[in-house]
Write an enzyme that holds these catalytic residues in place. Structure first.
Site, short mmCIF file in Angstrom:
data_model
loop_
_atom_site.label_atom_id
_atom_site.label_comp_id
_atom_site.label_asym_id
_atom_site.label_seq_id
_atom_site.Cartn_x
_atom_site.Cartn_y
_atom_site.Cartn_z
N VAL A 69 24.11 6.20 -31.52
CA VAL A 69 22.91 5.61 -32.12
C VAL A 69 21.71 6.03 -31.28
CG1 VAL A 69 21.68 3.47 -32.63
CG2 VAL A 69 24.14 3.64 -33.09
N GLY A 127 14.27 5.25 -32.20
CA GLY A 127 13.10 6.12 -32.13
C GLY A 127 13.47 7.55 -32.49
N SER A 187 13.24 9.33 -35.26
CA SER A 187 12.61 10.04 -36.38
C SER A 187 11.68 11.16 -35.94
CB SER A 187 11.83 9.05 -37.26
OG SER A 187 10.78 8.45 -36.52
N ARG A 217 11.37 2.97 -37.84
CA ARG A 217 10.78 2.09 -38.86
C ARG A 217 10.57 2.81 -40.19
NH1 ARG A 217 6.05 -1.57 -35.95
NH2 ARG A 217 7.22 -2.16 -34.08
N TYR A 250 0.77 -0.07 -20.44
CA TYR A 250 2.03 0.62 -20.72
C TYR A 250 3.03 0.61 -19.57
CZ TYR A 250 4.90 4.80 -21.90
OH TYR A 250 5.92 5.69 -22.16
N LYS A 309 7.41 -0.17 -18.82
CA LYS A 309 8.38 0.82 -18.34
C LYS A 309 9.02 0.37 -17.03
CE LYS A 309 8.23 4.05 -21.50
NZ LYS A 309 9.41 4.33 -22.35
N ILE A 363 5.42 14.15 -22.64
CA ILE A 363 6.25 14.84 -23.63
C ILE A 363 5.37 15.22 -24.82
CG2 ILE A 363 8.25 14.68 -25.15
CD1 ILE A 363 9.38 12.54 -23.32
N SER A 386 4.31 15.71 -28.32
CA SER A 386 4.76 15.10 -29.57
C SER A 386 3.55 14.56 -30.31
CB SER A 386 5.74 13.96 -29.28
OG SER A 386 5.07 12.90 -28.62
#
Length: 370
Positions: A50, A53, A55, A78, A211, A215, A259, A261
């Site tokens: 599994v 995130g 997608s 989502r 943020y 983490k 990263i 993206s």
């Protein structure tokens, strides 16, 4: 008769000798990274994984590379349309198209009940067997200065970064750690729970206040679970004839830097200019590169996984009581990193101070309390 040591070893100060020792350690560290050989501790062929995130970004790249190695994949995110596109990409990466299976589940993982539903659906899809591996990649970054960010945004960051991971871990561990009788025990490969964190959990950078605490919380959770899970693993000793979990469970955490993206592009639009200056050493990596490095580290059995040398140094400065990947390698890395951060930490504060001298406070005014 042994040849004499080079004169430098007789005349050197303790500091010089310390530097030589650290350089030797770094050589050993690099060599072990490049040429270290060991059995594969993360075999995924035929196993069900599994990926939350999944997608886009790192989650999608992780899923594609695990599919290349023969895994069955369940993607969770989502947005259904993105999941459908991602599943097709993962299928296209499959090594054994005729026998691998793929599935997706749309869910909001900030809700604990949704995580329970995801694991129940994944188990039913997997012929009644729990997934073998869960990799938590869900979350996004909303940078900004602490006083300039709304409390609601900071709560959202904790929900989408920490709680998506914690809820997912809680849902799967309840299944994995459920006791079964000795008569039901069967040889079962180790199960793996993988968190995706950030090097910001090691070294703070101004502009990530909404943020980085989330983490850091993931790192703390991972360290705690790395101890707790040993109790369950120990219960499976041949000397113990009580009810035990069906398999050993290992936790790992990946600490990438930037990263590339769609999420990173959005982050750059919001990121303060000071933050961009302070993290100039961060050279963003492609999701596929990060996924490849992380999977190879998992195959070596590593616990705390970084994806570039700068990240290694940041980890070395913050190891503390965390589980080591290698006692010798991480010890030398820690010595080097602590020397490096004698300069780095004051320099980060100095750059922030001079930024204020030159540019003043942020352009958006701080709301004064009455």
């Amino acid at each position: 008769m042994h040849p004499p040591l080079p004169t430098v070893f007789y005349d050197s100060s303790p500091t010089t000798l310390g530097i030589y020792t650290i350089l030797c350690g770094l050589f050993l560290y690099t060599a072990s990274k490049m040429f270290g050989f060991s059995r594969n501790r993360f075999v995924v062929e035929g196993r069900t994984i599994v990926v939350t995130g999944g997608s886009e970004g790192l989650g999608k790249s992780v899923a594609c590379q695990l599919a290349e190695k023969g895994a069955n994949i369940v993607l969770v995110a989502r947005t259904t349309s993105r999941l459908q596109e991602a599943v097709e990409a993962v299928k296209g990466s499959a090594n054994y198209v005729d026998r691998q299976r793929f599935h997706y589940i749309s869910a909001d993982l900030t809700e604990a009940a949704e995580c329970e539903r995801v694991m129940a659906e994944a188990t039913e899809w997997n012929d009644g067997n729990s997934p073998d591996i869960v990799w938590c990649c869900a979350g996004y970054c909303h940078p900004g200065f602490f006083a300039e960010t709304s409390v609601q945004t900071m709560r959202d960051q904790m929900d989408t970064v920490y709680w998506t991971a914690a809820n997912t871990a809680h849902a799967i561990l309840k299944r994995w750690l459920a006791p079964i009788s000795p008569s039901q025990q069967r040889p079962t490969p180790t199960r793996h729970l993988i968190f995706t964190c950030s090097t910001l959990a090691f070294v703070p950078i101004a502009g990530y206040a909404p943020y980085s605490p989330a983490k850091a919380a993931i790192r703390s959770l991972s360290d705690t679970l790395s101890q707790e899970l040993e109790m369950y693993n120990g219960s499976r000793s041949s000397k113990n004839r009580h009810e035990t979990p069906a398999a050993n469970v290992k936790v790992h955490t990946v600490f990438p830097m930037g990263i590339l993206s769609p999420g990173f592009d959005n982050e750059q639009k919001m990121k303060p200019e000071l933050t961009k200056k302070l993290e100039a050493a961060d050279k963003p990596q492609a999701p596929r590169e990060v996924a490849n490095i992380a999977i190879k580290a998992l195959e070596r059995g590593e616990y705390m996984i970084t994806t570039m040398f700068v990240g290694d140094v940041m980890k070395g400065a913050a190891l503390g009581p965390s589980q080591r990947n290698s006692f010798i390698r991480d010890t030398f890395l820690g010595w080097f990193s602590n020397l490096a951060f004698i300069h780095v930490s004051p320099d980060l504060r100095r750059q922030a101070w001079y930024w204020g001298v030159k540019n003043g406070i942020p352009s958006r005014p701080i709301q004064k309390s009455k």
